[in-house]
Design a protein around this motif. Structure first.
Motif, PDB file in Angstrom:
ATOM      1  N   TYR A 192       2.955  32.405  70.382  1.00 29.48           N
ATOM      2  CA  TYR A 192       4.234  32.431  71.071  1.00 29.48           C
ATOM      3  C   TYR A 192       5.425  33.006  70.298  1.00 29.48           C
ATOM      4  CZ  TYR A 192       1.458  29.376  73.979  1.00 29.48           C
ATOM      5  OH  TYR A 192       0.442  28.873  74.758  1.00 29.48           O
ATOM      6  N   THR A 193       5.382  33.041  68.984  1.00 30.38           N
ATOM      7  CA  THR A 193       6.613  33.431  68.277  1.00 30.38           C
ATOM      8  C   THR A 193       6.485  34.596  67.314  1.00 30.38           C
ATOM      9  OG1 THR A 193       6.382  32.019  66.299  1.00 30.38           O
ATOM     10  CG2 THR A 193       7.242  30.984  68.306  1.00 30.38           C
ATOM     11  N   GLN A 194       5.275  34.953  66.897  1.00 27.75           N
ATOM     12  CA  GLN A 194       5.183  35.938  65.823  1.00 27.75           C
ATOM     13  C   GLN A 194       5.871  37.256  66.201  1.00 27.75           C
ATOM     14  OE1 GLN A 194       1.396  37.853  64.853  1.00 27.75           O
ATOM     15  NE2 GLN A 194       0.378  36.670  66.444  1.00 27.75           N
ATOM     16  N   PRO A 195       6.569  37.872  65.240  1.00 31.70           N
ATOM     17  CA  PRO A 195       6.585  37.574  63.804  1.00 31.70           C
ATOM     18  C   PRO A 195       7.668  36.583  63.380  1.00 31.70           C
ATOM     19  CG  PRO A 195       7.775  39.594  64.195  1.00 31.70           C
ATOM     20  CD  PRO A 195       7.266  39.133  65.550  1.00 31.70           C
ATOM     21  N   ASP A 196       8.234  35.841  64.315  1.00 33.81           N
ATOM     22  CA  ASP A 196       9.316  34.910  64.011  1.00 33.81           C
ATOM     23  C   ASP A 196       8.788  33.501  63.768  1.00 33.81           C
ATOM     24  OD1 ASP A 196      12.178  33.863  64.159  1.00 33.81           O
ATOM     25  OD2 ASP A 196      11.237  32.783  65.814  1.00 33.81           O
ATOM     26  N   ARG A 197       9.258  32.846  62.719  1.00 36.01           N
ATOM     27  CA  ARG A 197       8.909  31.448  62.454  1.00 36.01           C
ATOM     28  C   ARG A 197      10.116  30.514  62.558  1.00 36.01           C
ATOM     29  NH1 ARG A 197       3.842  30.198  60.539  1.00 36.01           N
ATOM     30  NH2 ARG A 197       2.565  31.932  59.794  1.00 36.01           N
ATOM     31  N   LYS A 198      11.310  31.076  62.648  1.00 37.49           N
ATOM     32  CA  LYS A 198      12.509  30.249  62.653  1.00 37.49           C
ATOM     33  C   LYS A 198      12.628  29.400  63.908  1.00 37.49           C
ATOM     34  CE  LYS A 198      15.151  33.452  59.750  1.00 37.49           C
ATOM     35  NZ  LYS A 198      16.348  34.325  59.660  1.00 37.49           N
ATOM     36  N   SER A 199      11.983  29.830  64.983  1.00 35.38           N
ATOM     37  CA  SER A 199      12.096  29.093  66.237  1.00 35.38           C
ATOM     38  C   SER A 199      11.079  27.963  66.355  1.00 35.38           C
ATOM     39  CB  SER A 199      11.934  30.056  67.422  1.00 35.38           C
ATOM     40  OG  SER A 199      10.676  30.705  67.373  1.00 35.38           O
ATOM     41  N   ILE A 200      10.240  27.774  65.337  1.00 40.26           N
ATOM     42  CA  ILE A 200       9.193  26.742  65.382  1.00 40.26           C
ATOM     43  C   ILE A 200       9.698  25.428  64.782  1.00 40.26           C
ATOM     44  CG2 ILE A 200       6.867  26.097  64.674  1.00 40.26           C
ATOM     45  CD1 ILE A 200       6.182  29.039  64.515  1.00 40.26           C
ATOM     46  N   VAL A 201       9.472  24.355  65.504  1.00 38.68           N
ATOM     47  CA  VAL A 201       9.775  23.011  65.006  1.00 38.68           C
ATOM     48  C   VAL A 201       8.451  22.281  64.858  1.00 38.68           C
ATOM     49  CG1 VAL A 201      10.953  20.837  65.455  1.00 38.68           C
ATOM     50  CG2 VAL A 201      12.001  22.987  66.182  1.00 38.68           C
TER      51      VAL A 201
END
Length: 287
Positions: A192-201
């Motif tokens: 759901y988020t790659q390449p972003d990890r900042k939105s993961i809790v």
């Protein structure tokens, strides 16, 4: 999401022929990944962030595949603990769980997972770099959302599932809590988020948990919030991972992931009901 499976009998002749003709066939499936049909076996016993590709081989001892039929689904050898549900068995890991009747139970030899979205498919040396995989899965609404995208001059059809669950090895984790924590974020990131990890809790610590059958272990949860939208089918996602030991004492991890903030999102109550059915299933065929 990609899925890979060893060639397996007459019901899978089309796939086997495609593999024989091209070694690896790439077709898109999922928000950020690709469907790979390879002649080799992939290892689901990695540390939660990688998988290895072995030389072409046959199915492992005790996991010989058979093409599922309506009269003989993959979980037909064991009764579900929830009346009317379907059984999902992973002989390799010696585990089982139940899913509602609208889920599709896949072959025990099937592996599904997510590939690195930055893989350049014009370079064969980069094929097969995965974020995480699991085996013997069950999938809810495999073609829940379908879209098309174009990359490197190639048009790809993306077919996104609403949710999926399965089991993988966790030999490098060291504890049930570590198994849960090391894998749960990878499912949200990969799907759901790659390449972003900042939105993961993600949970900071795993929580002790015991299933209805008495299997003790640890659970961890993760979800994304306002992840970047890179595809028409993109959404935020959630995952839960249950780390435990099978009858051989090996660490394994059961995971379920799904889209959030969408119509027909899998309710958390159903997620926990499915998790509660996780149990041991004889001796694992591989340690």
């Amino acid at each position: 999401m990609w899925s890979g499976q060893l060639p397996e009998g007459n019901g899978n002749r089309a796939k086997a022929a495609a593999v024989a003709a091209a070694t690896t066939v790439v077709v898109t499936v999922g928000v950020t990944g690709f469907l790979l049909l390879g002649g080799g076996d992939r290892d689901d016993d990695a540390d939660g962030g990688s998988a290895s590709t072995k030389a072409p081989t046959t199915a492992s001892k005790g996991t010989t595949a058979s093409t599922p039929t309506p009269d003989s689904p993959p979980g037909a050898t064991e009764r579900p603990t929830v009346p009317g549900w379907k059984v999902v068995i992973n002989p390799k890991r010696g585990t089982a769980f139940d899913v509602p009747p609208d889920w599709d139970v896949k072959s025990p030899t099937l592996l599904i997972g997510f590939e690195d979205s930055e893989v350049d498919y014009n370079d064969p040396d980069n094929w097969g770099k995965v974020v995480i995989v699991m085996g013997a899965p069950a999938i809810l609404k495999e073609d829940w959302c379908v879209s098309r995208s174009k990359k490197n001059g190639r048009v790809k059809q993306n077919s996104t599932e609403l949710a999926a669950a399965g089991t993988k090895g966790a030999s490098g984790a060291g504890s049930t809590g570590a198994a849960a924590l090391s894998q749960v974020e990878q499912w949200v990131y990969g799907g759901y988020t790659q390449p972003d990890r900042k939105s993961i809790v993600r949970d900071e610590a795993a929580t002790p948990y015991t299933t209805k059958s008495g299997v003790k272990g640890s659970i961890a949860r993760a979800r994304s919030r306002n992840a970047p939208r890179t595809d028409a089918c993109a959404s935020d996602g959630k995952a839960i991972t249950f780390g435990f030991r099978n009858s051989a004492g090996d660490l394994v991890a059961w995971s379920l992931y799904g889209a959030t903030g969408v119509k027909n999102e899998l309710p958390d109550s159903t997620v926990m009901k499915i998790l509660g059915t996780v149990r041991l299933h004889g001796d694992p065929t591989e340690s």
